[in-house]
Write a protein that holds these residues in place. Structure first.
Motif, PDB file in Angstrom:
ATOM      1  N   LEU A 125     -10.422  10.369  -0.352  1.00  0.00           N
ATOM      2  CA  LEU A 125     -10.162   9.863   0.991  1.00  0.00           C
ATOM      3  C   LEU A 125      -9.382   8.552   0.958  1.00  0.00           C
ATOM      4  N   VAL A 126      -9.791   7.639   0.089  1.00  0.00           N
ATOM      5  CA  VAL A 126      -9.105   6.346   0.000  1.00  0.00           C
ATOM      6  C   VAL A 126      -7.669   6.534  -0.486  1.00  0.00           C
ATOM      7  N   ALA A 127      -7.503   7.337  -1.550  1.00  0.00           N
ATOM      8  CA  ALA A 127      -6.170   7.514  -2.118  1.00  0.00           C
ATOM      9  C   ALA A 127      -5.242   8.254  -1.156  1.00  0.00           C
ATOM     10  N   THR A 128      -5.750   9.290  -0.498  1.00  0.00           N
ATOM     11  CA  THR A 128      -4.905  10.070   0.410  1.00  0.00           C
ATOM     12  C   THR A 128      -4.534   9.267   1.646  1.00  0.00           C
ATOM     13  N   GLY A 129      -5.516   8.590   2.235  1.00  0.00           N
ATOM     14  CA  GLY A 129      -5.223   7.761   3.397  1.00  0.00           C
ATOM     15  C   GLY A 129      -4.279   6.614   3.052  1.00  0.00           C
ATOM     16  N   GLY A 130      -4.496   5.981   1.909  1.00  0.00           N
ATOM     17  CA  GLY A 130      -3.617   4.890   1.495  1.00  0.00           C
ATOM     18  C   GLY A 130      -2.206   5.371   1.209  1.00  0.00           C
ATOM     19  N   PHE A 131      -2.104   6.555   0.606  1.00  0.00           N
ATOM     20  CA  PHE A 131      -0.777   7.098   0.316  1.00  0.00           C
ATOM     21  C   PHE A 131      -0.016   7.390   1.602  1.00  0.00           C
ATOM     22  N   ALA A 132      -0.713   7.949   2.604  1.00  0.00           N
ATOM     23  CA  ALA A 132      -0.066   8.233   3.886  1.00  0.00           C
ATOM     24  C   ALA A 132       0.376   6.941   4.567  1.00  0.00           C
ATOM     25  N   LEU A 133      -0.486   5.928   4.573  1.00  0.00           N
ATOM     26  CA  LEU A 133      -0.150   4.660   5.211  1.00  0.00           C
ATOM     27  C   LEU A 133       1.058   4.003   4.553  1.00  0.00           C
ATOM     28  N   CYS A 134       1.048   3.958   3.217  1.00  0.00           N
ATOM     29  CA  CYS A 134       2.154   3.324   2.492  1.00  0.00           C
ATOM     30  C   CYS A 134       3.444   4.127   2.631  1.00  0.00           C
ATOM     31  N   SER A 135       3.331   5.443   2.742  1.00  0.00           N
ATOM     32  CA  SER A 135       4.522   6.271   2.975  1.00  0.00           C
ATOM     33  C   SER A 135       5.144   5.943   4.321  1.00  0.00           C
ATOM     34  N   ALA A 136       4.291   5.808   5.347  1.00  0.00           N
ATOM     35  CA  ALA A 136       4.808   5.457   6.674  1.00  0.00           C
ATOM     36  C   ALA A 136       5.456   4.076   6.663  1.00  0.00           C
ATOM     37  N   LEU A 137       4.844   3.129   5.957  1.00  0.00           N
ATOM     38  CA  LEU A 137       5.413   1.785   5.870  1.00  0.00           C
ATOM     39  C   LEU A 137       6.755   1.805   5.137  1.00  0.00           C
ATOM     40  N   ALA A 138       6.854   2.616   4.078  1.00  0.00           N
ATOM     41  CA  ALA A 138       8.119   2.719   3.344  1.00  0.00           C
ATOM     42  C   ALA A 138       9.212   3.305   4.231  1.00  0.00           C
ATOM     43  N   ALA A 139       8.855   4.309   5.034  1.00  0.00           N
ATOM     44  CA  ALA A 139       9.843   4.925   5.920  1.00  0.00           C
ATOM     45  C   ALA A 139      10.340   3.949   6.983  1.00  0.00           C
ATOM     46  N   ALA A 140       9.479   3.000   7.368  1.00  0.00           N
ATOM     47  CA  ALA A 140       9.841   2.050   8.420  1.00  0.00           C
ATOM     48  C   ALA A 140      10.433   0.756   7.871  1.00  0.00           C
ATOM     49  N   SER A 141      10.734   0.704   6.586  1.00  0.00           N
ATOM     50  CA  SER A 141      11.153  -0.549   5.949  1.00  0.00           C
ATOM     51  C   SER A 141      12.394  -1.147   6.613  1.00  0.00           C
ATOM     52  N   PRO A 142      12.295  -2.401   7.112  1.00  0.00           N
ATOM     53  CA  PRO A 142      13.486  -3.057   7.654  1.00  0.00           C
ATOM     54  C   PRO A 142      14.268  -3.838   6.603  1.00  0.00           C
TER      55      PRO A 142
ATOM     56  N   ALA B  10      14.347  -4.885   1.964  1.00  0.00           N
ATOM     57  CA  ALA B  10      14.008  -4.401   0.625  1.00  0.00           C
ATOM     58  C   ALA B  10      12.606  -4.809   0.187  1.00  0.00           C
ATOM     59  N   ALA B  11      12.208  -6.063   0.444  1.00  0.00           N
ATOM     60  CA  ALA B  11      10.891  -6.520   0.003  1.00  0.00           C
ATOM     61  C   ALA B  11       9.782  -5.673   0.619  1.00  0.00           C
ATOM     62  N   TRP B  12       9.954  -5.302   1.884  1.00  0.00           N
ATOM     63  CA  TRP B  12       8.988  -4.434   2.576  1.00  0.00           C
ATOM     64  C   TRP B  12       8.900  -3.091   1.856  1.00  0.00           C
ATOM     65  N   LEU B  13      10.059  -2.497   1.555  1.00  0.00           N
ATOM     66  CA  LEU B  13      10.082  -1.195   0.888  1.00  0.00           C
ATOM     67  C   LEU B  13       9.419  -1.264  -0.480  1.00  0.00           C
ATOM     68  N   ILE B  14       9.726  -2.288  -1.248  1.00  0.00           N
ATOM     69  CA  ILE B  14       9.154  -2.411  -2.596  1.00  0.00           C
ATOM     70  C   ILE B  14       7.639  -2.566  -2.521  1.00  0.00           C
ATOM     71  N   ALA B  15       7.146  -3.376  -1.570  1.00  0.00           N
ATOM     72  CA  ALA B  15       5.704  -3.544  -1.409  1.00  0.00           C
ATOM     73  C   ALA B  15       5.035  -2.221  -1.032  1.00  0.00           C
ATOM     74  N   ALA B  16       5.672  -1.464  -0.134  1.00  0.00           N
ATOM     75  CA  ALA B  16       5.115  -0.165   0.245  1.00  0.00           C
ATOM     76  C   ALA B  16       5.109   0.795  -0.937  1.00  0.00           C
ATOM     77  N   ARG B  17       6.144   0.745  -1.757  1.00  0.00           N
ATOM     78  CA  ARG B  17       6.208   1.611  -2.936  1.00  0.00           C
ATOM     79  C   ARG B  17       5.125   1.233  -3.956  1.00  0.00           C
TER      80      ARG B  17
END
Length: 536
Positions: A98-115, A117-124
């Motif tokens: 549950l933790v890994a799947t939910g975290g992966f989904a959240l970070c994927s959404a954050l990566a897609a919304a990256s405005p 580079a630093a945001w994208l790298i942190a999400a990755r």
């Protein structure tokens, strides 16, 4: 944990074979869910390479900065594999999923919304942390959910989906890039992860007996200090220079970290992230060595074969990915077949030896490629490679787990994944280093010969060709090979020396892969015992 329902026969009942209780069927569903999540996690490790140029342009950063979108995922995956193994033994599969799947989904959404580079790298980096859990959890869930004689069939699910994610990365990335844009390579993870969470909440209710480990924080820290600098220099060494001051600092920090990790693990005994006692188990020791050596060959080939298809055949990344369908088909077919055979017989050595042998043969086929080799010939090598991976990967994991006590299964599984991932990083870095260190001189030799022909000089001097070669041919006679896109703009007659030089260097790369594969084959054939998995 058993798969059999208990109960006494009532008088007068007609004995019949009982159906699998619901929880058994649910466990098979969970194996499929974990495998699907690991497919996505492996896909995200390879898919970003295809869209780096578009990320660089979209976020207005350099190519070197965009490269950290790849490293940001890889570094936490490798650094956290061992700590995650211990954590799984402690918290159990349901909370971890549950933790890994939910975290992966959240970070994927954050990566897609990256405005930026630093945001994208942190999400990755967040994606990589959750991906490390999924990589370890997949085989652990398979091994704990079924009886020993069914492990082969259960392991065939993750063993199929994991490599499939690695192989299909370029094709899926190119497809999404062409039709939806680079942000969708992250966004598509969200609905898949949400569906997996629903299944986990409804289905996964297997009791967990916590194993109380003393958490090895010092081991996790020294491991990160040792591994991360070496992974960075493996990825950046070509552009920095392998003997540059930055590279030397990374070497020194990495060695100090690894030495400190080994010394600390010996003191931590059973609480260590990588318990020394596991290496006293012959099967585990052989499994880690084979995972490392096969990882070198597998990831090295997966990195360089698409380059051949793009350079020699002029394919786009998407078409090069689709051209690897023979690898995928052979991998899936053989993985499922071997899983059933292992479940039926309990034997795995014959499949292990055949798989490593097939992988080695594929490297030899690739080592004979020319720039004009037909695609059907390349496909022969792909079939051998896919079949080899399908037979070898699940049997190596089964070998490593076969004699490990249940309380250490999480740490053992994390350890073999750790060695495979590091072998893959070494393989990809080494293969690319060999390629680019040889390609420049071999292209230069062929250009020198071609330049003696007046028609070649005249063709190369035409405006379109001269513009494409600007920045490629250095004043000192060297060749700048950081970007091969110029080949698409050259006349075939001018491009020929470049293609011949590239392919000549690639043949050496694949011969190196064959040599490493042969070492693994010797270990598998002569050192692995021909044991049989037994039922509980």
């Amino acid at each position: 944990m058993t798969d059999d329902a208990s109960g006494a026969d009532q008088p007068g009942d007609v004995p019949e074979r009982p159906a699998d209780p619901p929880e058994v069927r649910d466990r098979w569903l969970l194996v499929a869910v974990a495998g699907a999540l690991a497919f996505v996690a492996m896909l995200d490790m390879n898919i970003v390479n295809v869209v780096l140029a578009d990320i660089s342009q979209g976020l207005r950063v350099s190519a070197a900065t965009a490269q950290w979108a790849v490293l940001g995922y890889q570094l936490p995956v490798v650094a956290l594999l061992l700590p995650v193994g211990r954590w799984l033994d402690t918290v159990g599969t349901r909370p971890a999923l549950l933790v890994a799947t939910g975290g992966f989904a959240l970070c994927s959404a954050l990566a897609a919304a990256s405005p930026w580079a630093a945001w994208l790298i942190a999400a990755r980096i967040g994606q990589g942390m959750c991906g490390a859990v999924l990589f370890v959890l997949m085989p652990v869930l398979a091994i704990r959910s079924v009886r020993p004689e069914l492990r082969g069939r259960a392991m065939s699910v993750p063993a199929t989906l994991g490599p499939l994610g690695a192989v299909t990365g370029p094709a899926v990335g190119g497809l999404l890039l062409d039709h939806l844009g680079w942000r969708w390579i992250f966004l598509v993870n969200v609905p898949l992860a949400a569906l997996a969470i629903v299944v986990i909440l409804r289905v996964l209710h297997v009791p967990h007996q916590p194993v109380r480990h003393r958490l090895d924080y010092g081991g996790a820290l020294t491991l990160a200090v040792g591994i991360v600098p070496l992974l960075i220099v493996a990825e950046q060494g070509r552009s920095w220079g392998w003997g540059s001051p930055r590279a030397l600092v990374m070497y020194a920090v990495g060695v100090v970290g690894l030495v400190s990790f080994v010394l600390l693990e010996r003191r931590m005994a059973d609480a260590a992230l990588l318990p020394v006692k596991l290496f006293r188990i012959r099967a585990f020791r052989l499994g880690t060595v084979l995972h490392f050596t096969v990882g070198i060959t597998m990831f090295g080939a997966m990195t360089t074969l698409p380059l051949y298809l793009q350079l020699a055949k002029g394919m786009s990344p998407m078409k090069a990915g689709l051209a690897t369908l023979p690898t995928m088909a052979a991998n899936v077919t053989v993985t499922l077949a071997v899983g059933r055979l292992m479940s039926r017989t309990g034997r795995f050595k014959v499949h292990l030896v055949a798989g490593v042998g097939s992988l080695t043969v594929s490297m030899l086929v690739f080592a004979t490629l020319r720039d004009d080799s037909p695609l059907w010939y390349v496909a022969i090598g792909m079939v051998f490679m896919g079949a080899g991976l399908g037979a070898a990967m699940q049997t190596i994991t089964t070998l490593a787990q076969s004699e490990v006590p249940g309380r250490d299964m999480g740490a053992a599984t994390a350890s073999v994944n750790f060695f495979r991932s590091n072998g893959g990083t070494v393989g990809a870095a080494a293969f690319l280093s060999i390629l680019f260190s040889l390609a420049g001189s071999r292209i230069g030799e062929r250009l020198a010969v071609a330049s003696q022909d007046a028609s070649f000089r005249r063709l190369a001097g035409e405006p379109a060709n001269a513009e494409a070669l600007k920045g490629v041919l250095r004043p000192d006679g060297g060749v700048n090979l950081e970007d091969s896109a110029f080949l698409r703009h050259l006349d075939p007659g001018v491009a020929q020396p470049f293609l011949e030089g590239y392919v000549s260097a690639l043949r050496v790369v694949f011969l190196t892969g064959a040599a490493v594969g042969l070492i693994a084959f010797v270990i598998a054939a002569w050192r692995v015992p021909n044991t049989q998995l037994s039922a509980d």
